[in-house]
Design a protein around this motif. Sequence first.
Motif, short mmCIF file in Angstrom:
data_model
loop_
_atom_site.label_atom_id
_atom_site.label_comp_id
_atom_site.label_asym_id
_atom_site.label_seq_id
_atom_site.Cartn_x
_atom_site.Cartn_y
_atom_site.Cartn_z
N VAL A 141 0.86 -1.17 0.00
CA VAL A 141 0.00 0.00 0.00
C VAL A 141 0.90 1.22 0.00
O VAL A 141 1.96 1.23 0.63
N GLN A 142 0.51 2.21 -0.75
CA GLN A 142 1.24 3.48 -0.79
C GLN A 142 0.39 4.55 -0.10
O GLN A 142 -0.83 4.59 -0.28
N LEU A 143 1.04 5.40 0.67
CA LEU A 143 0.34 6.41 1.47
C LEU A 143 0.88 7.79 1.13
O LEU A 143 2.10 7.97 1.06
N VAL A 144 -0.02 8.73 0.96
CA VAL A 144 0.38 10.11 0.68
C VAL A 144 -0.43 11.04 1.58
O VAL A 144 -1.66 11.08 1.51
N GLU A 145 0.28 11.78 2.42
CA GLU A 145 -0.37 12.71 3.33
C GLU A 145 -0.52 14.08 2.67
O GLU A 145 0.28 14.46 1.80
N SER A 146 -1.50 14.82 3.13
CA SER A 146 -1.69 16.19 2.69
C SER A 146 -2.45 16.96 3.76
O SER A 146 -2.98 16.35 4.70
N GLY A 147 -2.50 18.27 3.61
CA GLY A 147 -3.29 19.08 4.52
C GLY A 147 -2.50 19.85 5.55
O GLY A 147 -3.08 20.63 6.31
N ALA B 119 -8.08 -3.57 4.99
CA ALA B 119 -7.24 -4.67 5.44
C ALA B 119 -6.21 -4.23 6.46
O ALA B 119 -5.48 -5.07 7.01
N TYR B 120 -6.13 -2.93 6.75
CA TYR B 120 -5.08 -2.42 7.61
C TYR B 120 -5.61 -1.61 8.79
O TYR B 120 -6.64 -0.96 8.70
N ALA B 121 -4.84 -1.66 9.84
CA ALA B 121 -4.99 -0.68 10.90
C ALA B 121 -4.22 0.56 10.44
O ALA B 121 -3.17 0.44 9.81
N MET B 122 -4.75 1.73 10.75
CA MET B 122 -4.13 2.98 10.29
C MET B 122 -3.73 3.83 11.48
O MET B 122 -4.46 3.92 12.46
N GLY B 123 -2.59 4.45 11.36
CA GLY B 123 -2.11 5.29 12.45
C GLY B 123 -1.55 6.60 11.95
O GLY B 123 -1.19 6.73 10.79
N TRP B 124 -1.53 7.56 12.86
CA TRP B 124 -0.86 8.84 12.63
C TRP B 124 0.24 8.98 13.67
O TRP B 124 0.04 8.72 14.86
N PHE B 125 1.39 9.38 13.21
CA PHE B 125 2.53 9.65 14.07
C PHE B 125 3.06 11.04 13.74
O PHE B 125 2.71 11.61 12.69
N CYS C 179 1.41 9.28 8.16
CA CYS C 179 0.36 8.27 8.13
C CYS C 179 1.03 6.91 8.00
O CYS C 179 2.06 6.78 7.30
N ALA C 180 0.47 5.90 8.63
CA ALA C 180 1.07 4.58 8.59
C ALA C 180 -0.02 3.52 8.53
O ALA C 180 -1.12 3.71 9.05
N ALA C 181 0.32 2.39 7.93
CA ALA C 181 -0.61 1.26 7.82
C ALA C 181 0.07 0.00 8.32
O ALA C 181 1.26 -0.23 8.06
N GLY C 182 -0.69 -0.81 9.02
CA GLY C 182 -0.14 -2.05 9.53
C GLY C 182 -1.23 -3.05 9.82
O GLY C 182 -2.41 -2.77 9.62
N GLU C 183 -0.82 -4.19 10.33
CA GLU C 183 -1.77 -5.27 10.58
C GLU C 183 -2.28 -5.28 12.01
O GLU C 183 -3.19 -6.02 12.34
N VAL C 184 -1.68 -4.43 12.84
CA VAL C 184 -2.05 -4.41 14.25
C VAL C 184 -2.37 -2.98 14.67
O VAL C 184 -1.64 -2.05 14.32
N THR C 185 -3.43 -2.81 15.41
CA THR C 185 -3.76 -1.49 15.95
C THR C 185 -2.91 -1.27 17.21
O THR C 185 -3.14 -1.88 18.24
N THR C 186 -1.93 -0.42 17.08
CA THR C 186 -0.97 -0.27 18.15
C THR C 186 -0.39 1.14 18.15
O THR C 186 -0.47 1.86 17.16
N THR C 187 0.19 1.50 19.29
CA THR C 187 0.87 2.79 19.39
C THR C 187 2.33 2.69 18.95
O THR C 187 3.01 3.70 18.87
N TRP D 180 4.50 3.53 5.36
CA TRP D 180 4.54 4.92 5.82
C TRP D 180 4.45 5.88 4.65
O TRP D 180 4.96 5.60 3.56
N GLY D 181 3.82 7.02 4.90
CA GLY D 181 3.84 8.08 3.92
C GLY D 181 5.06 8.95 4.09
O GLY D 181 5.90 8.70 4.96
N GLN D 182 5.14 9.99 3.28
CA GLN D 182 6.33 10.85 3.29
C GLN D 182 6.20 11.97 4.31
O GLN D 182 7.18 12.65 4.60
N GLY D 183 5.03 12.17 4.84
CA GLY D 183 4.83 13.18 5.88
C GLY D 183 4.31 14.49 5.34
O GLY D 183 4.52 14.85 4.18
#
Length: 122
Positions: A2-8, A31-37, A96-104, A112-115
Motif C-alpha cells: 500500500v502506498q500512502l500520501v499525506e496532505s493538509g 485490510a489495515y490498521a491505520m495510524g498517525w505519528f 500516516c502509517a498502515a499495519g496489521e495491528v492497531t498499536t501505538t 509509511w507516507g512521506q509526511g
Amino acid sequence: QVQLVESGGGLVQAGDSLRLSCAASGRTLSAYAMGWFRQAPGKEREFVAAFGMSTSRTLYADSVKGRFTISRDNAKKAVYLQMNSLKSEDTAVYYCAAGEVTTTRGAQYDYWGQGTRVTVSS
C-alpha cells in the motif's frame, strides 16, 4: 503493498483547526490498521492516533485526546486526522502509517507516507 500520501499540513495559529488527509493506493484500506505519528524537530517520532480495521477501536496519545479525531473512509481509501485547538507543541511532521495491528508502536506499522508538515505559531 500500500502506498500512502499525506496532505493538509500548513502554518496555522494556536487555537486553529486543521485536517490532515492520507490517501492510500494499492491494497484495500480495510485490510489495515491505520495510524498517525508525528516527529517534532530534534525529537523522536511519537504516536498520535490509530484506527483499527474493525472501525470500533481507536487509540489516542494523551497529549491529543479530546482535541484530535482520527477517522477513515475505506471506500475512498482515505484516513483523516482532524486537529482542533492546536498548540505550538503540536508542531511536527505528521506521518500516516498502515499495519496489521492497531498499536501505538511505530515499529509495528509496515507502510509509511512521506509526511506533511504542521506548524503552529503561538
